[in-house]
Design an enzyme around this catalytic site. Structure first.
Site, mmCIF file in Angstrom:
data_model
loop_
_atom_site.group_PDB
_atom_site.id
_atom_site.type_symbol
_atom_site.label_atom_id
_atom_site.label_comp_id
_atom_site.label_asym_id
_atom_site.label_seq_id
_atom_site.Cartn_x
_atom_site.Cartn_y
_atom_site.Cartn_z
ATOM 1 C CD GLU A 118 -2.485 -1.151 2.792
ATOM 2 O OE1 GLU A 118 -3.071 -0.124 3.155
ATOM 3 O OE2 GLU A 118 -2.422 -2.170 3.482
ATOM 4 C CE LYS A 120 4.893 5.220 6.862
ATOM 5 N NZ LYS A 120 4.610 6.612 7.113
ATOM 6 C CG ASP A 122 4.951 12.876 4.239
ATOM 7 O OD1 ASP A 122 4.931 12.511 5.429
ATOM 8 O OD2 ASP A 122 5.783 13.668 3.782
ATOM 9 C CE1 TYR A 230 -3.040 2.086 9.129
ATOM 10 C CE2 TYR A 230 -3.084 4.187 7.969
ATOM 11 C CZ TYR A 230 -2.795 3.447 9.106
ATOM 12 O OH TYR A 230 -2.253 4.066 10.207
ATOM 13 C CE LYS A 319 9.135 6.241 6.547
ATOM 14 N NZ LYS A 319 9.571 7.462 7.102
ATOM 15 C CB CYS A 413 19.963 45.692 -14.397
ATOM 16 S SG CYS A 413 20.107 44.158 -15.323
ATOM 17 C CB CYS A 416 22.176 46.123 -18.816
ATOM 18 S SG CYS A 416 20.578 46.579 -18.128
ATOM 19 C CB CYS A 431 16.326 44.977 -15.627
ATOM 20 S SG CYS A 431 17.291 45.778 -16.905
ATOM 21 C CB CYS A 437 18.936 44.348 -20.266
ATOM 22 S SG CYS A 437 19.463 43.140 -19.048
HETATM 23 O O1 I6G Z 1 1.315 4.727 9.681
HETATM 24 C C1 I6G Z 1 0.830 3.863 8.778
HETATM 25 C C2 I6G Z 1 0.586 4.265 7.508
HETATM 26 C C3 I6G Z 1 0.076 3.373 6.585
HETATM 27 C C4 I6G Z 1 0.587 2.526 9.189
HETATM 28 C C5 I6G Z 1 0.056 1.622 8.227
HETATM 29 C C6 I6G Z 1 -0.188 2.076 6.920
HETATM 30 O O2 I6G Z 1 -0.694 1.192 6.060
HETATM 31 C C7 I6G Z 1 -0.950 1.620 4.747
HETATM 32 N N1 I6G Z 1 -0.195 0.355 8.592
HETATM 33 C C8 I6G Z 1 0.046 -0.026 9.847
HETATM 34 C C9 I6G Z 1 -0.226 -1.419 10.231
HETATM 35 C C10 I6G Z 1 0.555 0.846 10.800
HETATM 36 N N2 I6G Z 1 0.830 2.133 10.465
HETATM 37 C C11 I6G Z 1 0.839 0.442 12.176
#
Ligand code: I6G
Length: 677
Positions: A118, A120, A122, A230, A319, A413, A416, A431, A437
């Site tokens: 899946e 992740k 941010d 999730y 990561k 500038c 020039c 400028c 220029c």
């Molecule tokens: O922090 C998380 C982001 C995404 C997760 C996660 C996740 O799954 C797509 N899955 C688990 C089991 C845990 N943290 C603990």
């Protein structure tokens, strides 16, 4: 106060309206398959609001009208999670993933394991609690054991169901997900903040965190947050799915948004392929992801593996390379662009960001440098996102050298020595040298020869700079006076290359009016505006003698663009360059006005299209040509003036923006149908 009493019909109708709004909302937000037009949805919503205003006693917390609470909170209450929200162990390379796979196989004494991969996000982990199918609490992760009660803010996120859908509703349920802010919403929020003189958010994650930790839910509601869910935490009197794959299906059935990119991968090399594919897609996704979470799919196997003190043994987060890094500002230089705008640029101690070495970062303008107080010698945090030019996010003040001084824009500038004029309350420095220029000359020529303009291949930056520095080219018309002899006298150019360049200059003479207008480099006249002007005016002379009033009759042309166009053609030296270009042989074929003006030939007259994603039956250019021959236009960015957004596979952030702006969305077959009609 008189309170009307609702009859049975009113009660039934309110229930029916809520059901319909929830169904249509789910289809729109979660399934991405709108079932009705936006205005029909708005009408239903308004009808429900009117009825609830009339009969306030019938308002329930799960009504779709009740997402934004009234009074701001004084503080956040603490929430003890029933089941802790754990962290994930991390992997940073293929070896670590392979070791994870090996450990699991050894522990389970199996030779094959099926995983689910899946993206992740941010964002921020949250826990959502449902009692009898109704959302009763939303909380932050906190330290994993105790979080903060942010129910009032969670309720404002349109994709989070206030009431679970479907049959299988448990008595009590905890759902885990990641709240995020889409990239477009983040940029817009920072842009708006900048205008108000507020501090900007460092990245979408910080913006999402700041938005969720608001005591006033009206602020959160205005922040365009979204979620992907999730996992399941505590569940009482409900069926527990047998695999993570089934968990995702169940979550979707209950009405939660689930990442469309989750995928079953049945060995670690398939996982690696998935990972590389997602990394390739990363910059096109409308939200930030920082990696991939790999989980053992079978929940019995997950149970057998169990947890360490910190994290599950059955999952790992791979990561992606960071998009941010810290480095030192070696110098701040000021560049002069084609239109004379001065841009400060930070020269950086080279640093790898997301696998790419970054040496420079734009500092945008003087007030941006002052706002962030970026100085030579500072250690700074920089960010590289997708194709966007790297930016300095903030200064790490702890490392500031003692003798550093604030940055100041030069008085004249740097290219020039001409006077610098401040515009837009001092945020833009320009400028005043114009084509005197050399920096503006270079920019003008580079733009003129560029692919979407006159498309003179081979005339790169090095050659252009030499031509200007030697005085061989001062303006675009001089390009058509170049000869093989003149070019082969330049450093690094032999007769063969010179011949090729002259040949390409010759070929560029046959062009179109829109390309020519774009090539002139009139301020604010990009490719789309140039096409628009060419279509509206048909002849250069007609455009050159037009006034601002006439130009503003075109809906897309506002007073600023109109004044730049008129201003450009008023200048004698610009007109002279145009006549010299035409005298030097540049020409285009005039359009048959009568044929094109007949509205029967132009069923898409003035309709604005925007594309997102890849089309399978034609290229974007082919689609664009078809639209243009039917009288329509294609823009790069969606706005409230866009009539249609055409969606191919793997659409970008444009799709979300289109939904936000409620622009009509066509898939490829609907688009084909429209063209055929
Ligand atoms: O922090 C998380 C982001 C995404 C997760 C996660 C996740 O799954 C797509 N899955 C688990 C089991 C845990 N943290 C603990």
């Amino acid at each position: 106060m008189f309170m009307p009493t609702p009859c049975d019909w009113d009660k039934r109708h309110i229930k029916e309206l809520r059901h319909l709004i929830n169904e249509y909302g789910y289809a729109y937000y979660v399934l991405d398959q709108p079932l009705i037009a936006d205005f029909e949805y708005d009408q239903l919503f308004k009808e429900l609001e009117d009825l609830e205003r009339k009969y306030p006693a019938l308002i329930t917390p799960e009504s779709p009208t009740q997402r934004v609470g009234a009074a701001p909170l004084k503080a956040f209450a603490k929430v003890q999670h029933k089941i802790p929200l754990r962290s994930l162990n991390n992997a940073f390379d293929r070896n670590e993933l392979e070791r994870f796979d090996q450990r699991i196989k050894e522990q389970l004494e199996l030779s094959e394991i099926c995983y689910i991969a899946e993206p992740k996000l941010d964002g921020l982990a949250v826990n959502l609690c449902y009692q009898g199918g109704i959302l009763i609490q939303g909380a932050t992760r906190g330290d994993g054991q105790v979080g903060e009660d942010i129910t009032h803010n969670i309720r404002t996120i349109p994709t989070i169901p206030l009431q679970l859908r479907g049959e299988n509703v448990p008595k009590f349920l905890e759902v885990r997900g990641e709240v995020y802010m889409p990239k477009t919403a983040f940029y817009q929020l920072n842009q708006e903040g900048k205008l108000k003189g507020e501090r900007s958010f460092v990245n979408p994650r910080n913006a999402a965190a700041g938005s969720l930790r608001q005591l006033d839910s009206k602020i959160t509601a205005a922040r365009s947050l979204a979620i992907f869910c999730y996992g399941i935490g505590e569940i009482e009197q409900g069926k527990i799915p047998i695999s993570q794959y089934r968990v995702l299906i169940q979550l979707k059935e209950w009405g939660f948004p689930v990442s469309p990119y989750s995928q079953l991968v049945c060995d670690i090399s398939a996982c690696w392929t998935y990972l590389e594919k997602l990394l390739g897609l990363r910059s096109q996704l409308p939200y930030e992801i920082d990696g991939v979470v790999l989980k053992v799919d079978d929940l019995t196997q997950q149970n057998n593996l169990g947890f360490t003190a910190r994290a599950p043994r059955w999952a790992i987060a791979y990561k992606f390379p960071a998009q941010e890094a810290s480095t030192q500002v070696l110098a701040i230089e000021v560049q002069v662009g084609r239109t004379g705008i001065l841009t400060p640029v930070a020269r950086l101690d080279p640093v790898s960001v997301g696998g790419v070495v970054v040496r420079n970062a734009t500092l945008h303008n003087e007030s941006e440098v002052q706002r962030k107080d970026i100085r030579v010698g500072d250690k700074v945090l920089i960010r590289r996102a997708g194709d966007v030019i790297p930016e300095v996010i903030s200064v790490i003040l702890e490392y500031r050298p003692e003798n550093s001084t604030p940055f100041a824009m030069p008085q004249c500038c740097p290219a020039c020595n001409s006077e610098i004029i401040k515009e837009q309350q001092g945020t833009i420095a320009r400028c005043s040298g114009g084509l005197y220029c050399p920096a503006q000359q270079k920019g003008t020529i580079r733009h003129f020869v560029s692919r979407k303009a006159m498309n003179i291949l081979g005339l790169g930056e090095k050659i252009t700079n030499q031509l200007i520095e030697l005085g061989l080219v001062k303006n675009p018309s001089d390009l058509y006076q170049l000869t093989i002899e003149k070019l082969s006298a330049l450093e690094g150019i032999g007769e063969k290359l010179a011949t090729r360049i002259v040949d390409r200059i010759e070929k560029s003479k046959e062009t179109t009016l829109s390309r020519f207008l774009y090539a002139l480099g009139i301020r604010e006249v990009g490719e789309t505006t140039a096409q628009l002007l060419a279509k509206e005016f048909r002849s250069l002379t007609a455009l050159m003698i037009s006034d601002e009033e006439q130009l503003q009759k075109i809906p897309e042309i506002g007073p600023v663009v109109a004044s730049h166009i008129v201003g450009f053609f008023c200048q004698n030296h610009n007109r002279e360059v145009i006549y010299k270009l035409q005298g030097g042989g540049v020409f285009w074929v005039e359009v048959d006005i009568n044929k094109e003006r007949n509205p029967n030939h132009l069923p898409l007259l003035r309709q604005i299209f925007v594309f997102t994603g890849t089309l399978s039956t034609m290229t974007r250019n082919q689609a664009k040509e078809k639209i243009q021959t039917l009288g329509g236009r294609v823009n790069n960015h969606v706005s409230s003036k866009t009539n249609y957004v055409v969606v191919g596979t793997q659409p970008g952030s444009t799709l979300n923006k289109a939904k936000e702006l409620r622009v009509a969305i066509l898939d490829e077959s609907q688009f084909q149908g429209l063209l055929e009609q």
